[in-house]
Motif scaffolding. Structure first.
Motif, PDB file in Angstrom:
ATOM      1  N   PRO A 209       0.757  -1.215  -0.210  1.00 23.45           N
ATOM      2  CA  PRO A 209      -0.062   0.016  -0.337  1.00 23.45           C
ATOM      3  C   PRO A 209       1.205   1.629   0.229  1.00 23.45           C
ATOM      4  O   PRO A 209       1.959   1.260  -0.029  1.00 23.45           O
ATOM      5  CB  PRO A 209      -0.669  -0.093   0.705  1.00 23.45           C
ATOM      6  CG  PRO A 209      -0.192  -0.826   2.350  1.00 23.45           C
ATOM      7  CD  PRO A 209       0.881  -2.232   1.359  1.00 23.45           C
ATOM      8  N   SER A 210       0.416   2.258  -0.766  1.00 19.96           N
ATOM      9  CA  SER A 210       1.114   3.467  -0.706  1.00 19.96           C
ATOM     10  C   SER A 210       2.023   4.145   1.033  1.00 19.96           C
ATOM     11  O   SER A 210       2.717   4.634   1.266  1.00 19.96           O
ATOM     12  CB  SER A 210       0.018   4.793  -1.422  1.00 19.96           C
ATOM     13  OG  SER A 210      -1.526   4.464  -0.556  1.00 19.96           O
ATOM     14  N   VAL A 216      -2.645  -4.745   5.259  1.00 22.49           N
ATOM     15  CA  VAL A 216      -2.978  -5.485   4.791  1.00 22.49           C
ATOM     16  C   VAL A 216      -3.856  -6.192   5.459  1.00 22.49           C
ATOM     17  O   VAL A 216      -3.002  -7.017   6.305  1.00 22.49           O
ATOM     18  CB  VAL A 216      -2.242  -5.887   3.986  1.00 22.49           C
ATOM     19  CG1 VAL A 216      -3.651  -7.022   2.369  1.00 22.49           C
ATOM     20  CG2 VAL A 216      -1.554  -4.728   2.665  1.00 22.49           C
ATOM     21  N   MET A 231      -7.982  -3.075   4.919  1.00 17.04           N
ATOM     22  CA  MET A 231      -7.363  -2.649   5.183  1.00 17.04           C
ATOM     23  C   MET A 231      -7.252  -1.429   6.965  1.00 17.04           C
ATOM     24  O   MET A 231      -8.180  -0.963   6.983  1.00 17.04           O
ATOM     25  CB  MET A 231      -5.730  -1.900   4.735  1.00 17.04           C
ATOM     26  CG  MET A 231      -5.028  -1.968   3.387  1.00 17.04           C
ATOM     27  SD  MET A 231      -4.075  -1.150   2.716  1.00 17.04           S
ATOM     28  CE  MET A 231      -5.698  -0.291   1.706  1.00 17.04           C
ATOM     29  N   ALA A 245      -9.176  -1.264  -1.047  1.00 16.46           N
ATOM     30  CA  ALA A 245      -8.494  -1.280  -2.778  1.00 16.46           C
ATOM     31  C   ALA A 245      -8.558  -2.656  -3.329  1.00 16.46           C
ATOM     32  O   ALA A 245      -9.380  -3.162  -2.796  1.00 16.46           O
ATOM     33  CB  ALA A 245      -7.009  -1.348  -2.363  1.00 16.46           C
ATOM     34  N   LEU A 253      -2.352  -1.076  -7.796  1.00 13.73           N
ATOM     35  CA  LEU A 253      -2.839  -1.112  -6.197  1.00 13.73           C
ATOM     36  C   LEU A 253      -3.548   0.438  -6.634  1.00 13.73           C
ATOM     37  O   LEU A 253      -3.486   1.166  -6.692  1.00 13.73           O
ATOM     38  CB  LEU A 253      -2.048  -1.079  -5.166  1.00 13.73           C
ATOM     39  CG  LEU A 253      -3.499  -1.337  -3.831  1.00 13.73           C
ATOM     40  CD1 LEU A 253      -3.368  -2.952  -3.934  1.00 13.73           C
ATOM     41  CD2 LEU A 253      -1.712  -1.457  -2.347  1.00 13.73           C
ATOM     42  N   GLU A 255      -6.261   2.140  -4.546  1.00  4.48           N
ATOM     43  CA  GLU A 255      -6.387   2.990  -3.555  1.00  4.48           C
ATOM     44  C   GLU A 255      -8.152   3.838  -4.044  1.00  4.48           C
ATOM     45  O   GLU A 255      -7.879   4.141  -4.887  1.00  4.48           O
ATOM     46  CB  GLU A 255      -5.679   2.961  -2.339  1.00  4.48           C
ATOM     47  CG  GLU A 255      -4.634   2.019  -2.609  1.00  4.48           C
ATOM     48  CD  GLU A 255      -3.072   2.917  -1.895  1.00  4.48           C
ATOM     49  OE1 GLU A 255      -3.214   4.343  -2.019  1.00  4.48           O
ATOM     50  OE2 GLU A 255      -2.388   1.937  -0.867  1.00  4.48           O
TER      51      GLU A 255
END
Length: 351
Positions: A209-210, A216, A231, A245, A253, A255
């Protein structure tokens, strides 16, 4: 005249004895763990209208379950960090097998069968090494443990079977140890990821994830291989980014949403039965967020106290809450049923 015993022996030898199926327990659509009013715990089979088709006792609080693809057989996992799971005959509640995690391991509350039902995969913590692993169990031979695979991350929570028979794993990135209870030991440098693995544990794809504090946790897989992801934020709620996401192998990904509206916490995630929507729940915020995947990603929000379980139905979605309620979501939310139970976190689809 042939004796009854001789007749049965002949039938067994000829292979004509019908194998039990989920129809033998009322053909349920979903499974869910629950707490009873007297403080006991059960695993229940539910239909799409919210009616209970069967209920069998559990030795302790359940989290999620894995449903055998053919037989009326389910693996009920203890809430993490549990060290056991029980395989139940849903016709009568008999314990068919008990899975004990090896020394130095504990379960994370989730598992999945392969397409044949002959192999069970479980998410586990190798807590001394601080790494995640996947236990492999032979369901044909009394659920004997036959292998162990690396999860390719830390803190694997959920895992699902992909349409091609490979695995997708939600590595939450959080290191824990039984000596510290549920304390999170590595928040400053946690590295959550979504990993796709073949059945030998080799990485097929992996994305992060960013925001590295977005753990997650929960997954849903669509028939075409699209993965839905929920998440849980490990920082201040006011700073929570998108916590929902979708992902497809080989792509980036995607989101979406606002994690603040979820109070930083996603409890469950599911695609709708028509595959056009993705829903996530937050028992902390008391909301269900539903995203339109076929259009512009429009988000719809439904409020319900302590809602957590969610699964897809042919008409849309069904949700459960801690007050025993079940409701459906199509174009709007509609009450289905209420039972004298406290539904636990997950509603497991048998489809």
């Amino acid at each position: 005249m042939e004796t009854r015993r001789g007749f049965l022996a002949g039938v067994l030898a000829s292979g004509l004895v019908p194998m039990p199926t989920w129809a033998d327990v009322g053909d349920p659509t979903f499974l869910s763990a629950a707490r009873t009013p007297d403080g006991g715990y059960i695993l229940a089979g539910l239909d799409a209208r919210g009616s209970i088709r069967f209920r069998i006792p559990l030795p302790a609080r359940g989290h999620a379950a894995a449903a055998h693809p053919q037989r009326p057989e389910a693996v009920a996992f203890a809430r993490r960090p549990g060290t056991f799971a029980v395989v139940l005959d849903c016709r009568n509640g008999d314990v068919l097998a008990r899975l004990d995690s090896p020394q130095g391991r504990h379960f994370y509350g989730h598992g999945t069968y392969d397409q044949t039902g002959e192999v069970l995969f479980t998410t586990e913590n190798d807590f001394e090494a601080g790494r995640g692993c996947i236990g492999v169990w032979d369901a044909r031979r009394g659920y004997r443990r036959i292998a162990e695979l690396p999860s390719q991350g830390v803190g694997p929570h959920d895992l699902r079977l992909m349409p091609d028979g490979t695995l997708v794993v939600a590595n939450g990135g959080i290191d824990t140890h039984p000596a510290s209870g549920r304390e999170k030991l590595n928040i400053p440098d946690m590295r959550p990821n979504l990993s796709y693995l073949d059945v030998d544990g080799q990485v097929l794809d992996q994305v992060e994830p960013s925001a590295h504090l977005a753990s997650v946790r929960h997954l849903s897989v669509r028939n075409d291989g699209l993965v839905g992801i929920g998440m849980q934020w490990q920082g201040e709620v006011a700073a929570a980014p998108a916590l929902v996401a979708t992902h497809r192998r080989g792509e980036v990904l995607r989101e979406m949403g606002d994690g603040r509206r979820l109070d930083g916490y996603v409890g469950s995630v599911a695609f709708s039965g028509d595959s056009g929507r993705l829903a996530v729940t937050s028992p902390r915020a008391g909301v269900v967020q539903v995203f339109d995947l076929d259009g512009d990603g429009t988000e719809h929000c439904f409020e319900d106290k302590d809602v957590c379980g969610v699964a897809g139905t042919t008409r849309g979605l069904i949700c459960t809450n801690g007050q025993g309620g079940l409701f459906s979501i199509a174009n709007a939310a509609a009450h289905l049923a209420r039972h004298d139970l406290a539904w636990d976190n997950h509603l497991v689809s048998l489809a």
